[in-house]
Design a protein around this motif. Structure first.
Motif, short mmCIF file in Angstrom:
data_model
loop_
_atom_site.label_atom_id
_atom_site.label_comp_id
_atom_site.label_asym_id
_atom_site.label_seq_id
_atom_site.Cartn_x
_atom_site.Cartn_y
_atom_site.Cartn_z
N ARG A 33 -4.72 155.94 136.55
CA ARG A 33 -5.92 155.62 137.32
C ARG A 33 -7.04 155.06 136.44
O ARG A 33 -7.70 154.08 136.80
N VAL A 34 -7.27 155.67 135.30
CA VAL A 34 -8.42 155.30 134.48
C VAL A 34 -8.08 154.19 133.49
O VAL A 34 -8.88 153.27 133.29
N CYS A 35 -6.90 154.26 132.90
CA CYS A 35 -6.53 153.26 131.87
C CYS A 35 -5.70 152.12 132.44
O CYS A 35 -5.45 151.13 131.74
N GLY A 36 -5.24 152.26 133.70
CA GLY A 36 -4.48 151.19 134.32
C GLY A 36 -3.09 151.01 133.75
O GLY A 36 -2.51 149.92 133.84
N VAL A 37 -2.51 152.06 133.17
CA VAL A 37 -1.19 151.98 132.55
C VAL A 37 -0.13 152.40 133.56
O VAL A 37 -0.19 153.50 134.12
N GLU A 38 0.84 151.54 133.78
CA GLU A 38 1.89 151.84 134.75
C GLU A 38 3.02 152.67 134.15
O GLU A 38 3.71 153.40 134.86
N ARG A 39 3.24 152.52 132.85
CA ARG A 39 4.29 153.31 132.19
C ARG A 39 3.73 153.90 130.90
O ARG A 39 3.97 153.38 129.80
N PRO A 40 2.97 154.98 130.99
CA PRO A 40 2.49 155.63 129.78
C PRO A 40 3.63 156.35 129.07
O PRO A 40 4.69 156.60 129.65
N SER A 41 3.40 156.69 127.82
CA SER A 41 4.38 157.46 127.05
C SER A 41 3.66 158.60 126.35
O SER A 41 2.72 158.37 125.60
N LEU A 42 4.10 159.82 126.61
CA LEU A 42 3.52 161.00 126.00
C LEU A 42 4.47 161.55 124.94
O LEU A 42 5.69 161.54 125.11
N GLY A 43 3.90 162.02 123.84
CA GLY A 43 4.71 162.69 122.83
C GLY A 43 4.97 164.12 123.28
O GLY A 43 4.04 164.89 123.53
N MET A 44 6.24 164.50 123.38
CA MET A 44 6.64 165.83 123.83
C MET A 44 7.28 166.58 122.66
O MET A 44 8.42 166.29 122.27
N PRO A 45 6.59 167.53 122.05
CA PRO A 45 7.18 168.29 120.95
C PRO A 45 8.40 169.08 121.42
O PRO A 45 8.43 169.63 122.52
N PHE A 46 9.41 169.13 120.56
CA PHE A 46 10.66 169.82 120.85
C PHE A 46 11.04 170.61 119.61
O PHE A 46 11.19 170.03 118.53
#
Length: 469
Positions: free
Chosen positions: A268-281
């Motif tokens: 909504r705010v950044c207008g990114v359709e496919r964001p990528s989050l770092g998920m620690p494992f």
């Protein structure tokens, strides 16, 4: 052959080594932690226990050096190191003195050729001590610290009863190094290799915050902790309980909720359709790894396509499916691609249990760290003082100024309240401007009406203004 293919560093270690070489004068990857022990301790026994911990843990004796242009690690047979003892008990505020001291000490650079840790026993009072332990991330992760704390508790007890010499070496990290080398490149699973080649062919969409692009820059870390309050915390817990069956654990369900809120914000705010989050494992897949001191942790790229019609429920479903997919195929990424930067924002749930040392429950102190490479890190945790969830936003000040930080926290908060109040509201329908802010914009800041003197002409008003100025 690529020199990095000749390296015996794991890919996680290689990522830290490369980052440190690019920023040789900045302690980017130090991992300082203080274990607050509310108990009278014997400094001599504690010192002996720490010496045994180093002797029994190959990773704590690990050094890294270039050999013919190739970074290689090896565990030294012995490291000359004496644990420091620091006494702040006579200070007016012993804890504040310790915090100031540790915040400075954790920024002392390590020499990769000699030692990658630093430690001290700090006395705050007769019945209160802190075990300060700072390591470079190339040899540790948070889970590793917890394992080391368990070993230290056992070793301290043995030092007191005189049986320390009977302790044998702990499980060696070298076994994991051999496992990774045996699964690198063409030796890895071909199906997982094809999975990652297809997935990474489309990188995350370019991201900007409030019109400002996000370069990869080292900047000063600015931390802001935001308590989510009783209502939001209750809503998160209730939703997590309903999701636990599909998410496999309560912690995983909580992560998916926080990730969904952040995905919605980025769309909504950044207008990114496919964001990528770092998920620690944590990557400790069996009991032996759960007993091994060392860095197993990896950061996997979690990406979903976010649509304006998505709701909290639909985003959580997408995140759960994507997380399951990347975890099933994680081995190839960890063994081969960990040095690939494939996420925009790092999200982490701080679920570390409070360890027991020599029979007493302990607390943590996290020394203040000054530098960060990621644009923003979002840590969420339960505040022990309130029992509520809290967000720790760690901003890269090279990117986020005061106004941008204020806007992000405000907009994230509005997104969280809207989604948790109604799990089925589409993202596109969420109003990020509150009624209070809307009133301020439309009425208070727009209250520009002034009385017009209808007994004068325009020319007379102009002449009067000219005389005043």
């Amino acid at each position: 052959m690529d020199p990095f293919e000749q390296s015996n560093l794991t890919r996680t270690k290689l990522a830290f080594w490369l980052g440190q070489q690019l920023n040789p004068d900045t302690p980017l990857f130090h991992a300082p932690l203080g274990l607050i022990i509310p108990k009278r301790l014997d400094p001599s026994a504690f010192t002996a226990a720490f010496g045994k911990l180093v002797a029994c843990s190959d990773v704590l004796r690990t050094v890294v050096a270039l050999e013919n242009g190739v970074p290689r690690q090896r565990a030294l047979a012995h490291i000359e190191y004496t644990l420091d003892f620091v006494d702040f008990s006579a200070e007016a505020d012993p804890y504040a003195a310790y915090c100031a001291w540790s915040d400075e000490r954790c920024h002392i650079l390590f020499d990769f050729h000699t030692r990658l840790f630093d430690s001290a026993l700090v006395k705050l009072a007769d019945e209160k001590y802190v075990w300060y332990f700072c390591q470079h991330h190339i040899i540790c992760d948070l889970f590793s610290f917890l394992i080391a704390a368990q070993y230290m508790s056992m070793l301290y007890e043995k030092a007191l009863d005189g049986s320390l010499d009977n302790v044998e070496a702990f499980p060696a990290f070298a076994a994991y190094i051999e496992e990774e080398l045996a699964n690198r490149g063409a030796l890895g699973d071909p199906g997982q290799r094809a999975y990652w080649e297809d997935r990474l062919a489309r990188g995350p969409d370019p991201i900007s915050f409030y019109g400002r692009p996000v370069p990869r820059l080292v900047g000063a870390a600015h931390r802001e902790d935001v308590d989510l309050g009783a209502k939001l915390s209750r809503q998160i817990r209730e939703l997590a309980v309903s999701l636990t069956a599909s998410a496999k654990s309560g912690h995983a369900a909580q992560f998916n909720i926080f990730a969904a809120i952040l995905f919605a914000y980025l769309n909504r705010v950044c207008g990114v359709e496919r964001p990528s989050l770092g998920m620690p494992f944590n990557n400790r897949r069996d009991d032996l790894r759960k007993q091994t001191v060392g860095v197993f942790m990896s950061v996997l790229p979690l990406s979903v396509d976010v649509e304006e019609s998505d709701t909290l429920n639909s985003l959580i479903a997408k995140i759960g499916a994507d997380a399951s997919s990347i975890l099933r195929n994680s081995a190839y990424f960890i063994h081969n691609l960990m040095h690939t930067q494939a996420h925009d924002v790092l999200v982490n749930g701080l679920f570390a249990p409070f360890p027991v040392f020599a029979g007493v429950l302990c607390d943590y102190h996290w020394p203040l760290f000054r530098n960060v490479l990621d644009p923003i890190l979002l840590n969420f945790y339960v505040d022990p003082a309130t029992g509520s969830f809290a967000n720790a936003f760690i901003f890269n000040s090279a990117i986020f100024d005061d106004e941008m930080r204020r806007l992000l926290i405000h907009d994230y908060d509005r997104m969280a309240h809207s989604l948790l109040d109604n799990h089925d509201v589409p993202i596109r329908d969420i109003e990020l401007v509150s009624d209070e802010d809307k009133h301020r914009l439309l009425f208070q800041w727009n209250a520009t009406d002034t009385p017009f003197p209808d007994d004068k002409t325009i020319h007379q008003l102009f002449e009067a203004q000219a005389e005043r100025t």
